[in-house]
Enzyme design. Sequence first.
Site, mmCIF file in Angstrom:
data_model
loop_
_atom_site.group_PDB
_atom_site.id
_atom_site.type_symbol
_atom_site.label_atom_id
_atom_site.label_comp_id
_atom_site.label_asym_id
_atom_site.label_seq_id
_atom_site.Cartn_x
_atom_site.Cartn_y
_atom_site.Cartn_z
ATOM 1 N N GLN A 1 0.890 -1.289 -0.155
ATOM 2 C CA GLN A 1 0.248 -0.015 -0.116
ATOM 3 C C GLN A 1 0.895 1.357 -0.005
ATOM 4 O OE1 GLN A 1 -2.140 1.597 3.601
ATOM 5 N NE2 GLN A 1 -3.893 0.726 2.431
ATOM 6 N N LYS B 1 1.139 5.169 0.145
ATOM 7 C CA LYS B 1 0.336 6.471 0.530
ATOM 8 C C LYS B 1 0.981 7.597 0.052
ATOM 9 C CE LYS B 1 -0.982 4.712 5.213
ATOM 10 N NZ LYS B 1 -2.289 4.524 4.731
ATOM 11 N N ASP C 1 -3.066 4.541 -1.748
ATOM 12 C CA ASP C 1 -4.051 5.166 -0.775
ATOM 13 C C ASP C 1 -3.772 6.754 -0.549
ATOM 14 O OD1 ASP C 1 -5.858 5.131 1.525
ATOM 15 O OD2 ASP C 1 -4.572 4.054 2.949
ATOM 16 N N GLU D 1 -7.173 3.331 -3.123
ATOM 17 C CA GLU D 1 -8.070 3.424 -2.047
ATOM 18 C C GLU D 1 -8.277 4.724 -1.503
ATOM 19 O OE1 GLU D 1 -7.185 1.559 2.558
ATOM 20 O OE2 GLU D 1 -7.012 0.035 0.707
ATOM 21 N N ASP E 1 -12.232 3.073 2.508
ATOM 22 C CA ASP E 1 -11.577 2.692 3.751
ATOM 23 C C ASP E 1 -12.420 3.624 4.804
ATOM 24 O OD1 ASP E 1 -10.026 2.264 5.849
ATOM 25 O OD2 ASP E 1 -8.130 2.651 5.076
ATOM 26 N N LYS F 1 -11.646 -1.691 8.981
ATOM 27 C CA LYS F 1 -11.088 -1.682 10.457
ATOM 28 C C LYS F 1 -12.255 -2.138 11.266
ATOM 29 C CE LYS F 1 -7.230 0.965 8.858
ATOM 30 N NZ LYS F 1 -7.917 1.032 7.320
ATOM 31 N N TRP G 1 -3.435 -5.990 7.677
ATOM 32 C CA TRP G 1 -2.389 -5.224 8.225
ATOM 33 C C TRP G 1 -2.552 -5.121 9.558
ATOM 34 C CZ3 TRP G 1 -1.885 -0.893 11.267
ATOM 35 C CH2 TRP G 1 -0.588 -0.051 11.082
#
Length: 369
Positions: free
Chosen positions: A162, A164, A193, A218, A241, A265, A320
Amino acid sequence: MRIKEIRVYSKILPVRGGAYRMASASVEHLDSTIVEIDAGNGLSGWGETCPIGPVYQPHHTLGARAALQELAPALIGSEVGSVREIYRRMDGALSGHGYAKAAIEIAVHDLLGKELGVPVSTLLGGALTDKVPSYYSTIVGEPGETARIALEKAREGYPRLQIKIGGRSIEQDIETIHKVWEAVGFLAKLVVDGNRGLTVANAITVDRMCASIPFVFEQPCNTLEEIASLKGRMTRPVYLDENTEDLNAVLRAVSSGIADGFGFKVTRLGGLSKMITARDICTIRSLPHSCDDAWGGDIIAAACVHLASTVEPRRFEGAWIAQEYISGNFDSQNPVVIRDGFISVPNRPGLGIVPDRGVFGEPIAIFGG
């Protein structure tokens, strides 16, 4: 078996190697909230919630602890046999605050698994594998350094990376994506992301300027309305997300067709029981997703991995956990760790981890007794 006492602990988790930088936040340490539920029969269940600062989501450490002040007294003396009944009691004591309720709910799953002699994965429908793929998340960093780290992690065996972006110039974001692709290629699946950090215009620009690079986008933008406006204007899948703050948001995204997958999450959705509902919705619509949390130690990591093991592998995007970013473990004998990009599913009763004696110090709050 009834809840005799609930103890709450604080555990500071420094970020190893410097600040963890995202588009919306930069943190150097996290304050995790640990919940222990004592049944008075020699068994305890453990839960954890660790928001990544106060601006990543509408969740924060002091909010979790204030919520527990409302929730815990209402649960003393409650029978532990039904997770749904415990959740009903929590909803009767406090509206919302699913991330705080999740810590208690995870502890109840742990306690019930120990009482029945089965792993939490069994309570969630049964494990389909004995190890689950993880993924590595880079910070928002210099393009060349990000590419170097991405290649290193791909060679370590991570099947998914991933990357960022956001919170800086779009040129740096585009350069980062290109450099990572040049370094990694097809060694690992790439996810870019945005952590809500891009405008719609910039998200479309990134998509066009990186058209030849295969990746999943994402949470590029902040709101569901912005994400919806991208439909038909992007050349790649878009996952949600941060927008999935509860099950209603998940249903809205699925029914409107604006999500091609999810980064879930556990504590944000309200705990494991809420997550299995989201898992099953995704199964019905064949939507891929991950099983993660914001941050934390072995307790929340074990909860994520147990859940992850129950997801059909072809729809699973990885689990994760924060182990790569923090030093030490709560359970030094049976830690939850990543090896060659995968995490073994704990097979002992409950969560399968027992925090070392004294690792959390003295409780910051005690209810019941």
